[in-house]
Design a protein around this motif. Structure first.
Motif, PDB file in Angstrom:
ATOM      1  N   ILE A 131       0.845  -1.303  -0.125  1.00  0.00           N
ATOM      2  CA  ILE A 131      -0.083   0.072  -0.036  1.00  0.00           C
ATOM      3  C   ILE A 131       0.804   1.417   0.102  1.00  0.00           C
ATOM      4  O   ILE A 131       0.564   2.450  -0.608  1.00  0.00           O
ATOM      5  CB  ILE A 131      -1.093  -0.002   1.072  1.00  0.00           C
ATOM      6  CG1 ILE A 131      -1.932  -1.229   1.067  1.00  0.00           C
ATOM      7  CG2 ILE A 131      -2.035   1.171   1.016  1.00  0.00           C
ATOM      8  CD1 ILE A 131      -2.663  -1.431  -0.001  1.00  0.00           C
ATOM      9  N   GLU A 132       2.001   1.297   0.564  1.00  0.00           N
ATOM     10  CA  GLU A 132       2.835   2.418   0.583  1.00  0.00           C
ATOM     11  C   GLU A 132       3.471   2.649  -0.990  1.00  0.00           C
ATOM     12  O   GLU A 132       3.364   3.780  -1.447  1.00  0.00           O
ATOM     13  CB  GLU A 132       4.044   2.169   1.466  1.00  0.00           C
ATOM     14  CG  GLU A 132       4.930   3.483   1.518  1.00  0.00           C
ATOM     15  CD  GLU A 132       6.322   3.319   1.956  1.00  0.00           C
ATOM     16  OE1 GLU A 132       6.761   2.045   2.223  1.00  0.00           O
ATOM     17  OE2 GLU A 132       7.008   4.338   2.357  1.00  0.00           O
ATOM     18  N   ALA A 133       3.620   1.525  -1.543  1.00  0.00           N
ATOM     19  CA  ALA A 133       4.087   1.688  -2.896  1.00  0.00           C
ATOM     20  C   ALA A 133       2.839   1.970  -3.737  1.00  0.00           C
ATOM     21  O   ALA A 133       3.178   3.129  -4.654  1.00  0.00           O
ATOM     22  CB  ALA A 133       4.470   0.036  -3.348  1.00  0.00           C
ATOM     23  N   GLY A 134       2.016   1.457  -3.500  1.00  0.00           N
ATOM     24  CA  GLY A 134       0.700   1.956  -4.312  1.00  0.00           C
ATOM     25  C   GLY A 134       0.495   3.466  -4.076  1.00  0.00           C
ATOM     26  O   GLY A 134       0.167   4.453  -4.988  1.00  0.00           O
ATOM     27  N   THR A 135       0.771   4.071  -3.004  1.00  0.00           N
ATOM     28  CA  THR A 135       0.361   5.502  -2.764  1.00  0.00           C
ATOM     29  C   THR A 135       1.226   6.261  -3.362  1.00  0.00           C
ATOM     30  O   THR A 135       0.973   7.180  -3.973  1.00  0.00           O
ATOM     31  CB  THR A 135       0.607   5.775  -1.169  1.00  0.00           C
ATOM     32  OG1 THR A 135      -0.433   4.679  -0.309  1.00  0.00           O
ATOM     33  CG2 THR A 135       0.472   7.292  -0.764  1.00  0.00           C
ATOM     34  N   TYR A 136       2.442   5.865  -3.536  1.00  0.00           N
ATOM     35  CA  TYR A 136       3.526   6.761  -4.270  1.00  0.00           C
ATOM     36  C   TYR A 136       3.200   6.565  -5.869  1.00  0.00           C
ATOM     37  O   TYR A 136       3.152   7.585  -6.522  1.00  0.00           O
ATOM     38  CB  TYR A 136       5.052   6.322  -4.164  1.00  0.00           C
ATOM     39  CG  TYR A 136       5.427   6.930  -2.920  1.00  0.00           C
ATOM     40  CD1 TYR A 136       5.855   7.977  -2.638  1.00  0.00           C
ATOM     41  CD2 TYR A 136       5.603   6.042  -1.827  1.00  0.00           C
ATOM     42  CE1 TYR A 136       6.245   8.614  -1.481  1.00  0.00           C
ATOM     43  CE2 TYR A 136       5.857   6.262  -0.411  1.00  0.00           C
ATOM     44  CZ  TYR A 136       6.367   7.570  -0.255  1.00  0.00           C
ATOM     45  OH  TYR A 136       6.708   8.164   0.817  1.00  0.00           O
ATOM     46  N   LEU A 137       2.896   5.251  -6.393  1.00  0.00           N
ATOM     47  CA  LEU A 137       2.150   5.350  -7.606  1.00  0.00           C
ATOM     48  C   LEU A 137       0.883   6.185  -7.879  1.00  0.00           C
ATOM     49  O   LEU A 137       0.694   6.861  -8.901  1.00  0.00           O
ATOM     50  CB  LEU A 137       1.801   3.865  -7.799  1.00  0.00           C
ATOM     51  CG  LEU A 137       3.109   2.709  -8.075  1.00  0.00           C
ATOM     52  CD1 LEU A 137       2.409   1.573  -8.078  1.00  0.00           C
ATOM     53  CD2 LEU A 137       3.807   3.073  -9.116  1.00  0.00           C
ATOM     54  N   ALA A 138       0.010   6.380  -6.996  1.00  0.00           N
ATOM     55  CA  ALA A 138      -1.263   6.991  -7.361  1.00  0.00           C
ATOM     56  C   ALA A 138      -0.546   8.573  -6.648  1.00  0.00           C
ATOM     57  O   ALA A 138      -1.348   9.466  -7.794  1.00  0.00           O
ATOM     58  CB  ALA A 138      -1.915   6.807  -6.000  1.00  0.00           C
ATOM     59  N   ALA A 139       0.449   8.821  -6.273  1.00  0.00           N
ATOM     60  CA  ALA A 139       0.740  10.367  -6.232  1.00  0.00           C
ATOM     61  C   ALA A 139       1.289  10.657  -7.503  1.00  0.00           C
ATOM     62  O   ALA A 139       1.042  11.804  -8.191  1.00  0.00           O
ATOM     63  CB  ALA A 139       1.853  10.605  -5.239  1.00  0.00           C
ATOM     64  N   VAL A 140       2.087   9.903  -8.327  1.00  0.00           N
ATOM     65  CA  VAL A 140       2.695  10.206  -9.621  1.00  0.00           C
ATOM     66  C   VAL A 140       1.444  10.245 -10.519  1.00  0.00           C
ATOM     67  O   VAL A 140       1.365  11.103 -11.462  1.00  0.00           O
ATOM     68  CB  VAL A 140       3.893   9.324 -10.059  1.00  0.00           C
ATOM     69  CG1 VAL A 140       4.245   9.844 -11.275  1.00  0.00           C
ATOM     70  CG2 VAL A 140       4.899   9.188  -8.973  1.00  0.00           C
ATOM     71  N   THR A 141       0.466   9.377 -10.448  1.00  0.00           N
ATOM     72  CA  THR A 141      -0.650   9.344 -11.286  1.00  0.00           C
ATOM     73  C   THR A 141      -1.425  10.714 -11.217  1.00  0.00           C
ATOM     74  O   THR A 141      -1.724  11.023 -12.283  1.00  0.00           O
ATOM     75  CB  THR A 141      -1.698   8.138 -10.942  1.00  0.00           C
ATOM     76  OG1 THR A 141      -0.830   6.845 -10.905  1.00  0.00           O
ATOM     77  CG2 THR A 141      -3.001   8.107 -11.839  1.00  0.00           C
ATOM     78  N   ALA A 142      -1.517  11.087  -9.947  1.00  0.00           N
ATOM     79  CA  ALA A 142      -2.327  12.518  -9.849  1.00  0.00           C
ATOM     80  C   ALA A 142      -1.542  13.393 -10.419  1.00  0.00           C
ATOM     81  O   ALA A 142      -2.063  14.424 -10.903  1.00  0.00           O
ATOM     82  CB  ALA A 142      -2.896  12.377  -8.451  1.00  0.00           C
ATOM     83  N   ALA A 143      -0.279  13.606  -9.774  1.00  0.00           N
ATOM     84  CA  ALA A 143       0.520  15.070  -9.859  1.00  0.00           C
ATOM     85  C   ALA A 143       1.370  14.854 -11.085  1.00  0.00           C
ATOM     86  O   ALA A 143       1.746  15.899 -11.564  1.00  0.00           O
ATOM     87  CB  ALA A 143       1.562  14.986  -8.803  1.00  0.00           C
ATOM     88  N   GLY A 144       1.663  13.799 -12.050  1.00  0.00           N
ATOM     89  CA  GLY A 144       2.327  13.609 -13.119  1.00  0.00           C
ATOM     90  C   GLY A 144       3.800  13.493 -12.978  1.00  0.00           C
ATOM     91  O   GLY A 144       4.058  13.412 -11.645  1.00  0.00           O
ATOM     92  N   GLY A 145       4.737  13.328 -13.904  1.00  0.00           N
ATOM     93  CA  GLY A 145       5.946  12.930 -13.759  1.00  0.00           C
ATOM     94  C   GLY A 145       6.492  11.521 -13.992  1.00  0.00           C
ATOM     95  O   GLY A 145       5.644  10.779 -14.566  1.00  0.00           O
ATOM     96  N   GLU A 146       7.670  11.239 -13.564  1.00  0.00           N
ATOM     97  CA  GLU A 146       8.014   9.861 -13.888  1.00  0.00           C
ATOM     98  C   GLU A 146       8.987   9.463 -12.401  1.00  0.00           C
ATOM     99  O   GLU A 146       9.979  10.442 -12.231  1.00  0.00           O
ATOM    100  CB  GLU A 146       8.984   9.714 -15.044  1.00  0.00           C
ATOM    101  CG  GLU A 146       9.618   8.424 -15.305  1.00  0.00           C
ATOM    102  CD  GLU A 146      10.257   8.405 -16.639  1.00  0.00           C
ATOM    103  OE1 GLU A 146       9.555   8.223 -17.789  1.00  0.00           O
ATOM    104  OE2 GLU A 146      11.370   8.730 -16.791  1.00  0.00           O
ATOM    105  N   VAL A 147       8.563   8.414 -11.769  1.00  0.00           N
ATOM    106  CA  VAL A 147       9.247   7.982 -10.715  1.00  0.00           C
ATOM    107  C   VAL A 147       9.565   6.398 -10.608  1.00  0.00           C
ATOM    108  O   VAL A 147       8.633   5.734 -11.037  1.00  0.00           O
ATOM    109  CB  VAL A 147       8.477   8.338  -9.419  1.00  0.00           C
ATOM    110  CG1 VAL A 147       8.964   7.617  -8.098  1.00  0.00           C
ATOM    111  CG2 VAL A 147       8.601   9.799  -9.310  1.00  0.00           C
TER     112      VAL A 147
END
Ligand code: EPU
Length: 445
Positions: free
Chosen positions: A250-266
């Motif tokens: 879920i922590e990993a999913g949260t960072y994926l969701a953050a990039v999804t919403a805010a844009g960028g590449e991580v």
């Protein structure tokens, strides 16, 4: 006193809030910590072991600190090996049922019931706390313990359980609902019971497999974890050993969701990509690109987001604990998305907070209808619970202007170094401590 306790998450302080200046896409690498929901079961499980357990990859979060304090107060030997590795030795723990105030603060204290019943044939544990997600019954846990020969009653807010014969016996338990907590708790109670226990309609989350692997590495005999039938053959004794907790899905999913919403590449490192398929499948539908590597995932979002429908379900369905974070992206997606919460009664308390930021969401019972807007705008908001709090931070990262998130102690129950990791991928976020005197300035920390 264990050195670990000198670490008290700043978020436990109700006067701390996060300040976010939104609008920056996220770039860089973030490394995922050990799984909270595995750690909060494995630490109580150490009570079952006669010897020292070296546990690696323990996340530094306040829920873990609380559980370690509870074991410490019961006489366990706890040594810090390094930041995320502890030696826990519960051989000398002989009494049960103190530290009720600490137990009350955390949901996972219910695992102490299964572990204490298995070890001592007796347990006294406060009714659990944790996030307010609606009614959170523990009837399935109690049904399992009772089938194994325990007598359980709740008196003055304390779960009092005892086994008249002194040792639990194996039993067949068919869970009426797929419950993570009941599956793990019955497993904990069963590893030292006389004979075989079979859990049917068991939950299949990755952290259930992790807890079973921990128990097996200490000498238990648990088979089938990860399927809906788990068989546990009781053993007479478990001895110490070494175990490393899996990365937090879920922590990993949260960072994926953050990039999804805010844009960028991580690049999200130290993950098990397979555990994230149930989340990344939905993010791909929303328009991001996902590249699975051996133990990392590269996420890229360059184009506008697309609407998607979500229904939360037990694993391998879309996890309820990812619903609020992904809903933020849906607030910015073109079109109308429908989210159906299939696990908890009360997961929508974050909606009022997102509305302050300009989101258009209607909720009817377990269903939310989200109409995408062009942009969110910064506002003062609250973290209503752990995942809702993470969602507020993600919303702040996307929003134009400044967002202040209060009650972040909820967030720090479950995310190690949230601010540091977000700053590492380019987020403009910091925490401040509000002065007790309203006329003074906030202190940056
Ligand atoms: N349920 C019952 N009776 C029971 C147990 C559960 O009816 O005896 C119902 C619940 O009301 C709920 C459903 O079964 O509708 C699932 O509950 P579950 O027992 O799976 O939840 P839990 O064990 O209390 C864990 C996580 C939660 C996560 C859920 C679902 C821990 C400490 N907590 O809770 O995590 O939402 O599983 O995956 O492992 C979080 O990390 O933010 C969090 C809330």
């Amino acid at each position: 006193m264990c050195v670990y306790f000198s670490y008290i998450t700043k978020g436990c302080d109700p006067l701390i809030k996060y300040v976010i200046n939104g609008g920056n896409p996220l770039h860089g690498e973030v490394s995922i910590s050990g799984a909270k929901n595995a750690a909060v079961a494995i630490i109580p499980a150490a009570l079952l072991v006669d010897g020292e357990c070296r546990i690696e990859n323990i996340p530094q979060i306040s829920d873990v600190t609380l559980l370690l304090k509870i074991l410490d107060q019961h006489g366990a030997g706890i040594k810090t090996v390094n930041r995320n590795t502890m030696d826990i030795n519960c051989s000398s723990v002989s009494k049960i049922g103190t530290a009720f105030d600490l137990m009350r603060q955390i949901r996972a204290s219910y695992y102490l019931v299964g572990a204490m019943l298995g070890r001592f044939g007796k347990a006294e544990v406060s009714m659990p706390g944790g996030c307010d997600l609606g009614v959170r019954p523990i009837d399935q846990h109690i049904k399992g313990f009772s089938a194994m020969g325990a007598e359980v009653e709740i008196k003055n807010g304390i779960i009092c359980a005892s086994v008249p014969s002194g040792r639990l016996h194996g039993a067949e338990v068919y869970l009426d609902v797929v419950s993570v907590g009941a599956t793990i708790n019955i497993m904990l109670a069963a590893v030292l019971a006389e004979g075989q226990t079979i859990i049917e309609n068991a939950a299949r989350e990755p952290h259930i497999v992790d807890v079973a692997n921990f128990l097996n590495s200490m000498g238990a005999d648990v088979r089938g974890a990860g399927t809906n039938v788990i068989k546990i053959r009781g053993v007479d004794k478990m001895s110490g050993g070494f175990y490393s907790i899996i990365p937090d899905q879920i922590e990993a999913g949260t960072y994926l969701a953050a990039v999804t919403a805010a844009g960028g590449e991580v690049l999200v490192k130290n993950v098990i990509p397979k555990h994230l398929d149930c989340i990344t499948a939905k993010l791909i539908e929303m328009g991001v690109t996902i590249e699975d590597r051996e133990d990392s995932i590269l996420i890229t979002r360059k184009s506008p987001l697309k609407k998607a429908n979500i229904k939360t379900m037990p694993y391998p369905g879309f996890p309820t604990d990812m619903h609020p974070q992904v809903a933020v992206g849906l607030c910015l997606a073109k079109g109308i998305s429908v989210v159906t919460e299939g696990v908890w009664d009360n997961r929508y308390r974050y909606v009022d907070e997102l509305r302050r930021m300009g989101a258009k969401i209607q909720v009817d019972g377990k269903v939310a209808v989200i109409e995408g807007v062009q942009a969110l705008t910064g506002a003062p908001v609250k973290a209503c619970d752990l995942r809702a709090g993470a969602a507020m931070v993600i919303a702040g990262l996307c929003a134009a202007g400044q967002t202040e998130v209060e009650d972040v102690y909820h967030i720090e129950r479950g995310y190690e170094n949230f601010i540091g990791k977000l700053r590492g991928i380019g987020a403009d976020i910091h925490s401040v401590r509000m002065p007790e005197n309203a006329d003074s300035e906030p202190l940056a920390i």
